[in-house]
Design an enzyme around this catalytic site. Structure first.
Site, PDB file in Angstrom:
ATOM      1  N   ASN A  74      35.775 -44.241 -14.712  1.00  0.00           N
ATOM      2  CA  ASN A  74      35.904 -42.688 -14.995  1.00  0.00           C
ATOM      3  C   ASN A  74      37.319 -42.404 -14.826  1.00  0.00           C
ATOM      4  O   ASN A  74      38.168 -43.058 -13.990  1.00  0.00           O
ATOM      5  CB  ASN A  74      35.248 -41.944 -14.073  1.00  0.00           C
ATOM      6  CG  ASN A  74      33.719 -42.128 -13.934  1.00  0.00           C
ATOM      7  OD1 ASN A  74      32.923 -41.131 -14.535  1.00  0.00           O
ATOM      8  ND2 ASN A  74      33.069 -42.955 -13.000  1.00  0.00           N
ATOM      9  N   GLU A  90      33.551 -41.379 -19.463  1.00  0.00           N
ATOM     10  CA  GLU A  90      32.872 -42.304 -18.480  1.00  0.00           C
ATOM     11  C   GLU A  90      32.617 -43.551 -19.398  1.00  0.00           C
ATOM     12  O   GLU A  90      31.928 -43.445 -20.436  1.00  0.00           O
ATOM     13  CB  GLU A  90      31.693 -41.929 -17.976  1.00  0.00           C
ATOM     14  CG  GLU A  90      31.499 -40.622 -17.128  1.00  0.00           C
ATOM     15  CD  GLU A  90      30.380 -40.152 -16.514  1.00  0.00           C
ATOM     16  OE1 GLU A  90      29.338 -40.947 -16.206  1.00  0.00           O
ATOM     17  OE2 GLU A  90      30.206 -38.848 -16.212  1.00  0.00           O
TER      18      GLU A  90
END
Length: 154
Positions: free
Chosen positions: A29, A79
């Site tokens: 992330n 992500e």
């Protein structure tokens, strides 16, 4: 999509902890600052491309940009699932990505199983697309060579 390929680099931060734990599909992330630096008109959805941690090898990846409707996020996230098995976590490392193509828009899923199945299909589509010569050539882009002093911890 006029923004593709899109080149991005940033530090890997802790996310929601869902990728590995709930889904068995770990993700790297980016921080809110990196997410906010993306073009405001880049569509949310699922993308594919190339990723490199530090000065490590370049691997295929699939990436989600958006609010993850199944989880009802209130902040947009980016992500990255790198299609490679890493021995250790790499929080704090520099992740360099090149987003090459778009797979589909974000969707809401009725079950965890349906979400996992869709992600697996996206991974397979990413692998197919990235084997095409026009996409494969970006794997060797100079963007993936970090300046000295930004090496990956091993």
């Amino acid at each position: 999509m006029r923004h593709l390929p899109y080149f991005c680099r940033g530090e890997v931060v802790k996310g929601f902890g869902r990728g590995s734990k709930e889904l068995g599909i770990p993700t790297a992330n980016f921080s809110e600052q990196v997410v906010e630096s993306f073009p405001s008109d880049i569509s949310t959805g699922i993308y594919y491309g190339w990723a490199c941690v530090g000065n490590g090898d370049v691997h295929k990846m699939v990436l989600s940009i958006g609010w993850n409707p199944s989880y009802k996020n209130i902040k947009k996230s980016v992500e990255t699932h790198i299609i490679h098995t890493f021995k250790d976590d790499f929080y704090g490392e520099i992740l360099s990505i090149v987003i090459v193509g778009y797979i589909q828009s974000e969707k809401n899923f009725s079950s965890l199983e349906a979400l996992i199945s869709a992600i697996q299909e996206d991974i397979e589509e990413a692998k197919r697309q990235l084997d095409l010569p026009e996409h494969f050539k970006l794997k060797d882009d100079n963007f993936f060579h970090l300046p000295e002093g930004k090496t990956v911890n091993r």
